[in-house]
Scaffold this motif. Structure first.
Motif, mmCIF file in Angstrom:
data_model
loop_
_atom_site.group_PDB
_atom_site.id
_atom_site.type_symbol
_atom_site.label_atom_id
_atom_site.label_comp_id
_atom_site.label_asym_id
_atom_site.label_seq_id
_atom_site.Cartn_x
_atom_site.Cartn_y
_atom_site.Cartn_z
ATOM 1 N N SER A 83 -9.511 -117.521 11.598
ATOM 2 C CA SER A 83 -9.307 -116.068 11.633
ATOM 3 C C SER A 83 -7.822 -115.714 11.663
ATOM 4 C CB SER A 83 -10.035 -115.470 12.835
ATOM 5 O OG SER A 83 -9.516 -116.008 14.048
ATOM 6 N N VAL A 84 -7.022 -116.510 12.398
ATOM 7 C CA VAL A 84 -5.577 -116.271 12.426
ATOM 8 C C VAL A 84 -4.971 -116.476 11.039
ATOM 9 C CG1 VAL A 84 -3.373 -117.123 13.332
ATOM 10 C CG2 VAL A 84 -5.311 -116.790 14.876
ATOM 11 N N LYS A 85 -5.401 -117.532 10.355
ATOM 12 C CA LYS A 85 -4.898 -117.787 9.003
ATOM 13 C C LYS A 85 -5.297 -116.664 8.046
ATOM 14 C CE LYS A 85 -5.039 -122.826 9.500
ATOM 15 N NZ LYS A 85 -5.694 -124.078 9.046
ATOM 16 N N LEU A 86 -6.523 -116.178 8.186
ATOM 17 C CA LEU A 86 -6.975 -115.078 7.332
ATOM 18 C C LEU A 86 -6.131 -113.825 7.546
ATOM 19 C CD1 LEU A 86 -9.038 -113.819 5.367
ATOM 20 C CD2 LEU A 86 -10.467 -113.304 7.361
ATOM 21 N N GLY A 87 -5.907 -113.450 8.809
ATOM 22 C CA GLY A 87 -5.086 -112.278 9.093
ATOM 23 C C GLY A 87 -3.662 -112.455 8.622
ATOM 24 N N TRP A 88 -3.106 -113.644 8.802
ATOM 25 C CA TRP A 88 -1.743 -113.939 8.358
ATOM 26 C C TRP A 88 -1.639 -113.812 6.848
ATOM 27 C CZ3 TRP A 88 1.159 -118.536 11.069
ATOM 28 C CH2 TRP A 88 2.533 -118.391 10.893
ATOM 29 N N ARG A 89 -2.652 -114.333 6.135
ATOM 30 C CA ARG A 89 -2.640 -114.278 4.673
ATOM 31 C C ARG A 89 -2.713 -112.827 4.186
ATOM 32 N NH1 ARG A 89 -6.245 -117.832 3.758
ATOM 33 N NH2 ARG A 89 -4.933 -119.510 2.962
ATOM 34 N N LEU A 90 -3.537 -112.008 4.811
ATOM 35 C CA LEU A 90 -3.643 -110.606 4.410
ATOM 36 C C LEU A 90 -2.330 -109.859 4.641
ATOM 37 C CD1 LEU A 90 -7.221 -109.697 5.727
ATOM 38 C CD2 LEU A 90 -6.512 -110.109 3.374
ATOM 39 N N LEU A 91 -1.644 -110.166 5.740
ATOM 40 C CA LEU A 91 -0.345 -109.532 5.999
ATOM 41 C C LEU A 91 0.662 -109.890 4.916
ATOM 42 C CD1 LEU A 91 0.078 -109.926 9.862
ATOM 43 C CD2 LEU A 91 -0.323 -107.815 8.592
ATOM 44 N N LEU A 92 0.695 -111.156 4.523
ATOM 45 C CA LEU A 92 1.620 -111.585 3.477
ATOM 46 C C LEU A 92 1.256 -110.958 2.134
ATOM 47 C CD1 LEU A 92 2.025 -115.373 4.366
ATOM 48 C CD2 LEU A 92 3.639 -113.523 4.782
ATOM 49 N N PHE A 93 -0.056 -110.744 1.900
ATOM 50 C CA PHE A 93 -0.484 -110.109 0.656
ATOM 51 C C PHE A 93 0.007 -108.662 0.559
ATOM 52 C CE2 PHE A 93 -4.363 -112.991 -0.190
ATOM 53 C CZ PHE A 93 -3.583 -113.792 -1.007
ATOM 54 N N VAL A 94 0.222 -108.006 1.696
ATOM 55 C CA VAL A 94 0.622 -106.599 1.693
ATOM 56 C C VAL A 94 2.141 -106.435 1.630
ATOM 57 C CG1 VAL A 94 0.606 -104.466 3.046
ATOM 58 C CG2 VAL A 94 -1.448 -105.854 2.896
ATOM 59 N N ILE A 95 2.881 -107.328 2.297
ATOM 60 C CA ILE A 95 4.327 -107.139 2.450
ATOM 61 C C ILE A 95 5.050 -107.157 1.106
ATOM 62 C CG2 ILE A 95 6.433 -108.192 3.360
ATOM 63 C CD1 ILE A 95 4.871 -109.028 5.802
ATOM 64 N N MET A 96 4.831 -108.185 0.297
ATOM 65 C CA MET A 96 5.625 -108.336 -0.930
ATOM 66 C C MET A 96 5.313 -107.279 -1.991
ATOM 67 S SD MET A 96 7.884 -110.597 -0.492
ATOM 68 C CE MET A 96 8.420 -111.266 -2.055
ATOM 69 N N LEU A 129 -7.688 -105.219 9.034
ATOM 70 C CA LEU A 129 -7.280 -106.581 9.362
ATOM 71 C C LEU A 129 -7.929 -107.070 10.649
ATOM 72 C CD1 LEU A 129 -5.341 -108.902 8.586
ATOM 73 C CD2 LEU A 129 -3.629 -107.818 10.031
ATOM 74 N N ALA A 130 -7.895 -106.225 11.683
ATOM 75 C CA ALA A 130 -8.485 -106.609 12.967
ATOM 76 C C ALA A 130 -10.001 -106.798 12.837
ATOM 77 C CB ALA A 130 -8.167 -105.553 14.019
ATOM 78 N N PHE A 131 -10.653 -105.898 12.107
ATOM 79 C CA PHE A 131 -12.106 -105.986 11.926
ATOM 80 C C PHE A 131 -12.487 -107.246 11.154
ATOM 81 C CE2 PHE A 131 -16.011 -104.802 9.565
ATOM 82 C CZ PHE A 131 -16.840 -104.594 10.651
ATOM 83 N N THR A 132 -11.736 -107.568 10.105
ATOM 84 C CA THR A 132 -12.047 -108.738 9.282
ATOM 85 C C THR A 132 -11.852 -110.031 10.055
ATOM 86 O OG1 THR A 132 -11.315 -107.514 7.318
ATOM 87 C CG2 THR A 132 -11.530 -109.892 7.109
ATOM 88 N N THR A 133 -10.736 -110.136 10.776
ATOM 89 C CA THR A 133 -10.477 -111.357 11.537
ATOM 90 C C THR A 133 -11.484 -111.523 12.678
ATOM 91 O OG1 THR A 133 -8.833 -110.117 12.841
ATOM 92 C CG2 THR A 133 -8.030 -111.416 10.986
ATOM 93 N N PHE A 134 -11.902 -110.406 13.281
ATOM 94 C CA PHE A 134 -12.894 -110.481 14.349
ATOM 95 C C PHE A 134 -14.229 -111.007 13.824
ATOM 96 C CE2 PHE A 134 -16.327 -108.440 16.816
ATOM 97 C CZ PHE A 134 -16.084 -109.018 18.058
ATOM 98 N N LEU A 135 -14.658 -110.479 12.670
ATOM 99 C CA LEU A 135 -15.912 -110.961 12.074
ATOM 100 C C LEU A 135 -15.801 -112.434 11.698
ATOM 101 C CD1 LEU A 135 -16.988 -107.996 9.759
ATOM 102 C CD2 LEU A 135 -17.895 -108.606 11.996
ATOM 103 N N MET A 136 -14.636 -112.811 11.187
ATOM 104 C CA MET A 136 -14.438 -114.216 10.824
ATOM 105 C C MET A 136 -14.558 -115.117 12.047
ATOM 106 S SD MET A 136 -13.589 -116.310 8.312
ATOM 107 C CE MET A 136 -12.802 -117.890 8.013
ATOM 108 N N MET A 137 -14.038 -114.659 13.168
ATOM 109 C CA MET A 137 -14.016 -115.474 14.377
ATOM 110 C C MET A 137 -15.411 -115.642 14.975
ATOM 111 S SD MET A 137 -11.653 -114.961 17.770
ATOM 112 C CE MET A 137 -12.303 -113.294 18.047
#
Length: 279
Positions: free
Chosen positions: A111-124, A76-84
């Motif tokens: 990048s914040v939206k991308l990381g937030w979306r990935l977190l929601l994809f994992v939780i449920m 997650l951190a790596f993906t959002t960093f590259l996005m930013m």
């Protein structure tokens, strides 16, 4: 490895546990599609609220759900960093720049939206596996995919493969722990700060793990064959699936949530405060 919660069932007497697994899978699909449509921080907060509410209603300890996030934090951190750093916004001045890398305000938002979306994809999906046994998920998938039998697709076998895979995840985690402890006793450099030595130390773990997995799969195939397993033909279920009024209400509720998110995305009434949050 023990922090991986996918495939691990947490027994409890909650309304989420008692819900029909078919409806839970449909609601999960609807939830993931809805998260995919989220664009504004308001809609992300909306979905986060209902995700947290679902975790509370499931009576699963919060720390057990959060453990599932530790597994993807690095990705997650790596993906959002590259996005930013690779986000391009020619119409605005960058906040900072280093050579070919530029950081824009809109890039930070994206990048914040991308990381937030990935977190929601994992939780449920984690909540689904924590509140449903592999047998329930297998029966639910077979029931939902039953129309595909008209196309001669082996629905029962596909659902069985999914069930076996979920059942073996905790077993493979335990097997991995045993192999790592055995390799540590032989002096493997798992605690080394050198990443190349860590990668090299994982090779003696992966090879016996693959061998053990194939051996376990072969033993399972022999056991099923010796018990005259012949697929879905003539098989019955000990526990039949039954839906209740609460399951239908939950499905209608999530349909309403999807409509609300679409409303926030497209702002059909043109409300100004929604546009202000649609960054």
């Amino acid at each position: 490895m023990r922090d991986v919660t996918i495939g691990q069932y947490y027994p409890s007497d909650s309304i989420v546990h008692r819900a029909d697994p078919r409806f839970k899978i449909v609601i999960l699909i609807l939830y993931l599609v809805t998260v995919f449509f989220c664009e504004s921080f308001l809609s992300f907060g909306f979905m986060t609220f209902f995700a947290v509410l679902t975790v509370i209603l499931s009576r699963v300890p919060i720390n057990k759900v959060l453990k599932s996030l530790k597994f993807i934090l690095i990705i997650l951190a790596f993906t959002t960093f590259l996005m930013m750093i690779f986000y391009k916004d020619p119409g605005n001045k960058p906040l900072a720049e280093w050579g070919i890398f530029h950081i824009y305000l809109n890039g930070i938002y994206a990048s914040v939206k991308l990381g937030w979306r990935l977190l929601l994809f994992v939780i449920m999906p984690t909540v689904l596996t924590l509140t449903s046994t592999p047998t329930e998920l297998c029966d639910a998938l077979e029931s939902l995919l039953k129309p595909l039998k008209l196309l001669h697709i082996p629905v029962h076998e596909l659902a069985l493969i999914m069930s076996i895979a979920l059942r073996l995840i905790p077993t493979l985690i335990e097997e991995t722990d045993k192999i790592i402890n055995a390799q540590k006793a032989r002096g493997a450099a798992f605690e080394s700060k050198n990443p190349f030595r860590k990668i090299k130390a994982m090779i003696p773990v992966l090879i016996p793990l693959f061998v053990s997995s194939f051996r376990r799969a072969d033993d399972l195939a022999d056991a099923m064959d010796s018990r005259c397993y012949r697929g879905a033909k003539g098989r019955t279920r000990m526990k039949k699936l039954h839906f209740h009024v609460g399951d239908v209400i939950a499905l209608l509720f999530w349909c309403a949530v999807t409509v609300c998110v679409l409303f926030l995305k497209y702002n059909w009434l043109g409300w100004g405060f929604i546009s202000a949050w649609s960054l």
